[in-house]
Enzyme design. Structure first.
Site, PDB file in Angstrom:
ATOM      1  N   LYS A 112      33.712  -3.862  84.213  1.00  0.00           N
ATOM      2  CA  LYS A 112      35.030  -3.847  84.451  1.00  0.00           C
ATOM      3  C   LYS A 112      35.420  -4.677  85.821  1.00  0.00           C
ATOM      4  CE  LYS A 112      35.796  -0.147  81.933  1.00  0.00           C
ATOM      5  NZ  LYS A 112      34.451   0.318  81.345  1.00  0.00           N
TER       6      LYS A 112
HETATM    7  C1  PLP Z   1      34.200   0.902  80.107  1.00  0.00           C
HETATM    8  C2  PLP Z   1      32.634   0.826  79.893  1.00  0.00           C
HETATM    9  C3  PLP Z   1      32.257   0.807  78.390  1.00  0.00           C
HETATM   10  C4  PLP Z   1      33.361   0.681  77.296  1.00  0.00           C
HETATM   11  O1  PLP Z   1      34.101  -0.422  77.416  1.00  0.00           O
HETATM   12  P1  PLP Z   1      35.763  -0.426  76.649  1.00  0.00           P
HETATM   13  O2  PLP Z   1      36.178  -1.914  76.707  1.00  0.00           O
HETATM   14  O3  PLP Z   1      36.369   0.926  77.228  1.00  0.00           O
HETATM   15  O4  PLP Z   1      35.246  -0.091  75.203  1.00  0.00           O
HETATM   16  C5  PLP Z   1      30.884   0.516  78.184  1.00  0.00           C
HETATM   17  N1  PLP Z   1      30.157   0.318  79.092  1.00  0.00           N
HETATM   18  C6  PLP Z   1      30.214   0.652  80.521  1.00  0.00           C
HETATM   19  C7  PLP Z   1      29.320   0.394  81.322  1.00  0.00           C
HETATM   20  C8  PLP Z   1      31.495   0.529  80.752  1.00  0.00           C
HETATM   21  O5  PLP Z   1      32.074   0.662  82.188  1.00  0.00           O
END
Ligand code: PLP
Length: 507
Positions: A112
């Site tokens: 993120k």
């Molecule tokens: C948010 C997240 C995901 C999923 O990603 P999306 O874009 O919501 O599909 C997978 N792994 C981790 C560690 C995340 O923080």
């Protein structure tokens, strides 16, 4: 000509990038999408020489066309700097015959950070461009990682406040601790008694409340979102697929024009949608492998053409993927329907009945995608296997994708080279990782080191992992060790709006 964005539900005029970054969600409840996906317009031969900033700039300027080059470059430089623990920003590693794109080198150790370290700059630049002097209130629902990355990205950014809602019992102990120790006078963290879908639905309801929006306006506030429903989250994510391709060229793993398959651990469908956009832009991507955990609503969707959230919800070892309503799928449905009305009808049915189906014609347009899932046991086994084989440690989310990718290739679904998207540092999920790779830990009874009982237990596990890997504990985790808890509010699902009003002093 500037690229325009329109709502997936069809209402309202097409807007500029800076307008949609500010708004987050469209007024009709839809998500903004570009009216056409731009061309990459890059000579792949140059890609191997471009660093992360140059690549991010080259990709993002295709989408954010009303930002000046100077504005966008400033945003890129403020985002991708020493906050990351490597100048490569997003390194590609080879392990056991597979390639892993590591997206967890930012301030909060999850992917993120890739988008949320730039979103605050895109947003404040957009507000300046639009001459909007209201304070931006970032409302965010989190399944664990978005929350901390949004808090870190927006902390002490002038003209912004960030409010994060997280499922009180649905995140890992380290994830929770990362959030509740967040500093910054403009940061607010609220636990809810519900799951991520409840948090996300609550945030969408607040966004959709026209009366509240008017009150906010007269109080000098404007809502926006740090969730991947904001196009300002999605666009920066397209960049790392292009960057990864350049790294693979530089490593000699690919020749220009050869395809790579990508396997993406998926929850809200943002990360994999960014890969789809990269492919549509002209990046040589083969299959888009959508990897789910036991909450495999997306796997079933790709199998059957029916999306159905009426099912049991599981808390898994990959909590950031514990989601039954994947918001960004709406952008894909809109794309394959080719029509806002068709999309709207389905999204309304999803809200009413929790399900919808797509037509055979729409399904045919999903051929780029394949779905797969991994159970909790398979995840542990995958972490163990990759560690034994290559001394490389996966976090449980990455392990979901790695396992799905392995099964897919074994079943003969290979197209090109496999790039597994690695979304979190194993230190964020030390318990699951240790249970897979540490025989001593596997023998210890769970209650002896129960993180729910004992916060010191979390750090004991982190230290143990650091010892096994022979690496120091990552700085962002080390800093939390003695940090005081600054946020302890917990509310019911129905009290989210009240919580927002209280925080903004408009009760
Ligand atoms: C948010 C997240 C995901 C999923 O990603 P999306 O874009 O919501 O599909 C997978 N792994 C981790 C560690 C995340 O923080």
């Amino acid at each position: 000509m500037d690229l325009r964005y329109q709502s997936t539900r069809g209402e309202g005029r097409a807007l500029l990038a800076s307008e949609v970054v500010l708004k987050g969600l469209a007024d009709d409840g839809g998500l903004f999408v570009p009216t056409s996906i731009p061309e990459l317009g890059l000579d792949l031969r140059n890609l191997r020489k471009m660093d992360y900033r140059q690549t991010a700039f080259a990709v993002m300027r295709r989408y954010l066309t009303d930002y000046t080059e100077a504005e966008l470059w400033a945003c890129v430089c403020q985002a991708y700097d020493g906050k990351f623990d490597t100048p490569k920003i997003a390194p590609v590693k080879e392990a056991g015959g597979m390639y892993y794109l590591e997206l967890f080198h930012g301030a909060t150790l999850a992917f993120k950070d890739m988008a949320l370290s730039i979103l605050p700059h895109l947003l404040t630049t957009a507000a300046r461009k639009q001459g909007d002097t209201r304070e931006t209130v970032i409302l965010t629902a989190t399944s664990g990682d978005t929350g901390k990355a949004a808090l870190a990205g927006f902390a002490d950014v002038p003209g912004t406040r960030v409010i994060v809602f997280y499922p009180k019992d649905g995140v890992s102990p380290i994830q929770e601790r990362q959030m509740v120790t967040q500093k910054g006078s403009n940061t607010f963290v609220v636990g809810i008694r519900g799951n991520f879908d409840d948090a996300q639905a609550g945030v969408k309801r607040i966004f959709g409340n026209a009366a509240l929006a008017r009150e906010m306006d007269s109080a000098g506030y404007r809502f926006s979102s740090a969730n991947s429903i904001n196009i300002g989250r999605l666009v920066p994510q397209v960049a790392y697929y292009v960057y990864a391709y350049g790294r693979l060229l530089a490593m000699g793993a690919l020749q220009e024009g050869q395809r790579m398959d990508v396997a993406v651990p998926t929850g809200n469908f943002g990360n994999i949608l960014a890969a789809y956009y990269a492919k549509k832009m002209g990046l040589p991507i083969g299959k888009l492998l959508c990897a789910s955990n036991d909450n495999k609503v997306l796997f079933d969707f790709f199998q059957t053409g029916e999306y159905d959230r009426n099912r049991a919800f599981f808390l898994t070892s990959s909590p950031s993927m514990d989601i039954l309503i994947s918001s960004n799928l709406e952008r894909l449905i809109y794309e394959i329907a080719g029509d806002a009305g068709e999309n709207r009808a389905r999204m309304e049915q999803l809200e009413r009945e929790g399900r919808y189906a797509i037509t055979a014609k729409m399904r045919a347009r999903l051929a780029d995608f394949a779905g797969g899932f991994a159970t909790g046991e398979e995840v542990t086994e995958e972490i163990r296997r990759v560690y034994a084989q290559a001394s490389y440690v996966l976090d449980p989310h990455t392990a979901v994708a790695s396992c799905v990718n392995r099964k897919y290739r074994q079943a003969g679904g290979k197209e090109g080279l496999s790039l597994v998207v690695s979304t979190a540092s194993p230190y964020k999920f030390a318990q699951t990782v240790l249970s897979a790779i540490d025989p001593a830990f596997a023998q210890t009874s769970r209650s002896a080191i129960d993180p729910a009982q004992d916060q010191a237990g979390d750090f004991a596990m982190v230290d143990r992992l650091s010892h096994i890997l022979g690496q120091p504990v990552p700085e962002p985790i080390e800093q939390m060790r003695h940090a005081p808890v600054l946020h302890d509010t917990v509310v019911e699902i129905g009290e989210m709006e009240t919580a927002v009003r209280r925080i903004l002093g408009m009760a």
